[in-house]
Design a protein around this motif. Sequence first.
Motif, PDB file in Angstrom:
ATOM      1  N   PHE B  56       1.381  -1.108   0.121  1.00 37.39           N
ATOM      2  CA  PHE B  56      -0.244  -0.004   0.011  1.00 37.39           C
ATOM      3  C   PHE B  56       0.992   0.591   0.012  1.00 37.39           C
ATOM      4  O   PHE B  56       1.792   1.824   0.825  1.00 37.39           O
ATOM      5  CB  PHE B  56      -0.886   0.717   0.661  1.00 37.39           C
ATOM      6  CG  PHE B  56      -1.736   1.478   1.363  1.00 37.39           C
ATOM      7  CD1 PHE B  56      -2.420   1.176   0.403  1.00 37.39           C
ATOM      8  CD2 PHE B  56      -1.897   1.962   2.076  1.00 37.39           C
ATOM      9  CE1 PHE B  56      -3.805   1.820   0.411  1.00 37.39           C
ATOM     10  CE2 PHE B  56      -2.476   3.369   2.171  1.00 37.39           C
ATOM     11  CZ  PHE B  56      -3.488   3.486   1.108  1.00 37.39           C
ATOM     12  N   ILE B  57       0.704   1.748  -0.744  1.00 34.09           N
ATOM     13  CA  ILE B  57       1.854   3.165  -1.388  1.00 34.09           C
ATOM     14  C   ILE B  57       0.491   4.499  -0.065  1.00 34.09           C
ATOM     15  O   ILE B  57       1.176   5.491  -0.028  1.00 34.09           O
ATOM     16  CB  ILE B  57       1.727   3.520  -2.650  1.00 34.09           C
ATOM     17  CG1 ILE B  57       2.192   2.353  -3.288  1.00 34.09           C
ATOM     18  CG2 ILE B  57       3.122   4.460  -2.248  1.00 34.09           C
ATOM     19  CD1 ILE B  57       2.396   2.844  -4.550  1.00 34.09           C
ATOM     20  N   GLY B  58      -1.038   4.316  -0.722  1.00 37.87           N
ATOM     21  CA  GLY B  58      -1.629   5.669  -0.068  1.00 37.87           C
ATOM     22  C   GLY B  58      -1.859   6.924  -1.259  1.00 37.87           C
ATOM     23  O   GLY B  58      -1.318   6.877  -2.399  1.00 37.87           O
ATOM     24  N   GLU B  59      -1.193   7.875  -0.934  1.00 42.61           N
ATOM     25  CA  GLU B  59      -1.140   8.986  -0.218  1.00 42.61           C
ATOM     26  C   GLU B  59      -0.302   9.935  -1.832  1.00 42.61           C
ATOM     27  O   GLU B  59      -0.065  10.663  -2.222  1.00 42.61           O
ATOM     28  CB  GLU B  59      -0.821  10.558   0.733  1.00 42.61           C
ATOM     29  CG  GLU B  59      -2.386   9.886   1.472  1.00 42.61           C
ATOM     30  CD  GLU B  59      -1.872  11.013   2.267  1.00 42.61           C
ATOM     31  OE1 GLU B  59      -1.844  12.234   2.172  1.00 42.61           O
ATOM     32  OE2 GLU B  59      -2.402  10.632   3.933  1.00 42.61           O
ATOM     33  N   LEU B  63      -3.097  11.786  -6.714  1.00 44.09           N
ATOM     34  CA  LEU B  63      -4.196  11.789  -7.989  1.00 44.09           C
ATOM     35  C   LEU B  63      -5.440  11.445  -6.698  1.00 44.09           C
ATOM     36  O   LEU B  63      -6.436  10.931  -6.503  1.00 44.09           O
ATOM     37  CB  LEU B  63      -4.860   9.962  -9.094  1.00 44.09           C
ATOM     38  CG  LEU B  63      -3.524  10.552  -9.907  1.00 44.09           C
ATOM     39  CD1 LEU B  63      -3.460   9.343 -10.489  1.00 44.09           C
ATOM     40  CD2 LEU B  63      -4.098  11.601 -10.627  1.00 44.09           C
ATOM     41  N   LYS B  64      -5.125  11.924  -5.561  1.00 48.03           N
ATOM     42  CA  LYS B  64      -6.492  11.975  -4.241  1.00 48.03           C
ATOM     43  C   LYS B  64      -7.233  13.523  -4.206  1.00 48.03           C
ATOM     44  O   LYS B  64      -8.578  13.457  -3.323  1.00 48.03           O
ATOM     45  CB  LYS B  64      -5.555  11.768  -3.313  1.00 48.03           C
ATOM     46  CG  LYS B  64      -5.041  11.789  -2.383  1.00 48.03           C
ATOM     47  CD  LYS B  64      -3.686  11.732  -2.272  1.00 48.03           C
ATOM     48  CE  LYS B  64      -2.232  12.795  -1.799  1.00 48.03           C
ATOM     49  NZ  LYS B  64      -1.242  13.442  -2.741  1.00 48.03           N
TER      50      LYS B  64
END
Lengths: 277, 133
Positions: B56-59, B63-64
Amino acid sequence: MTILTFTLLLLAGAYLAGLVGSLTGLGGGVVIIPLLTLVFHVDIRYAIGAALLASIANSSGAASAYVKEGITNIRLGMFLEIATTIGAVVGALIAVYTPTNTIAILFGSILLFSAAMTLRKKNQGALLVGSNFANKLKLNNSYPTTNGEVSYRLKNVGAGFSIMTIAGVFSGLLGIGSGALKVLAMDSTMHIPFKVSTTTSNFMIGVTAAASAVVYLQRGYMEAGIAFPVVLGVLCGAFTGSKLLPKMDARVLKYIFCTAIAFVAVEMIYNGYNHKF
Amino acid sequence: MKKILSKQNLADHDIELFIGLQLRFGVLLSSLIVLTGGLLYLLQSGSLALPHYQLFIGEKAGLKTGREIWNGVTAIKARGIIQLGVVVLIATPILRIFFSLIGFIIEKDRLYVGITLVVLSVMMFSIFGGLKV
């Protein structure tokens, strides 16, 4: 594996998830999480993001049909959405502090519960005497059946509202619609006829999921490469399901699927317990 | 039978029809955008190896936020277009609350104008409350 193979495999899987989810009434989101984590070994956080999107797509797609038929109780849905959205926001906040293995175990437990709920007896009758509170909130309504309009009344509004808050927390925490808990609140607690409670629950799932989806979007749980096949696959599957449902007897399928789901749930709990997430 | 149908019931039915249409349109629009972005994504990078989704890389992946997604769309970046479709999908039920609110205002149903406003505020808190941590 290339991106193309992954996309095509996931598209097919999501299609089946949407199809089976709509035929059994469990919803596509519930199937998406084990599919992504157990089969494709995707991190559970991406799986939760994708499942939320699948729930919104499913709910909005199906709700558009039910609302038109006048079965959905919009006032009841709006009133209970206070509970589910607050719950969903709380759930999304708790999620940060919850280890992924705990989330997997919780998810497995909810899955077992949902499977059991799908097989239980349904409340068909309409209540004739409702509570005062339900009257004041204008929650009593009527819905069309083959024998004409049937009026129904509600009771235990407070208890139903509380269960809805819990349903919202689980929805925000696990990324599912928690339709089973919503139906438990409306069907078993508030004594709403089955058809009204399922369609109203479905109507609410979109808003509940959106309440936590915006938080998850900002946290980067929504991965475009996964969202693309999941959203399209689940939508097409659910659409096929809604066309097939009136033409077939889904009871046998329901039993098979709920047994299968129970095994999947046990595997999620087992893997979570052994810290494989 | 027709005579006892009150004005409120008629308005109720109109709103139900409208909400039904709005939900259908939202889902259709978002799936078309996702499909466009998705096809572009496959054309551009379909033969590449799969990213490590088990991590999980997340932020950090971007693109958030609205700006990041919009920049992706205007640069015709496939993943940006998919994310725009995702935003349209999430916005569909939120927009539905707005339309319900307008409906209840037309019906002069004060109680439900209030209830809808509460739901809407929870939603706004979720979007703008800085809850991402």
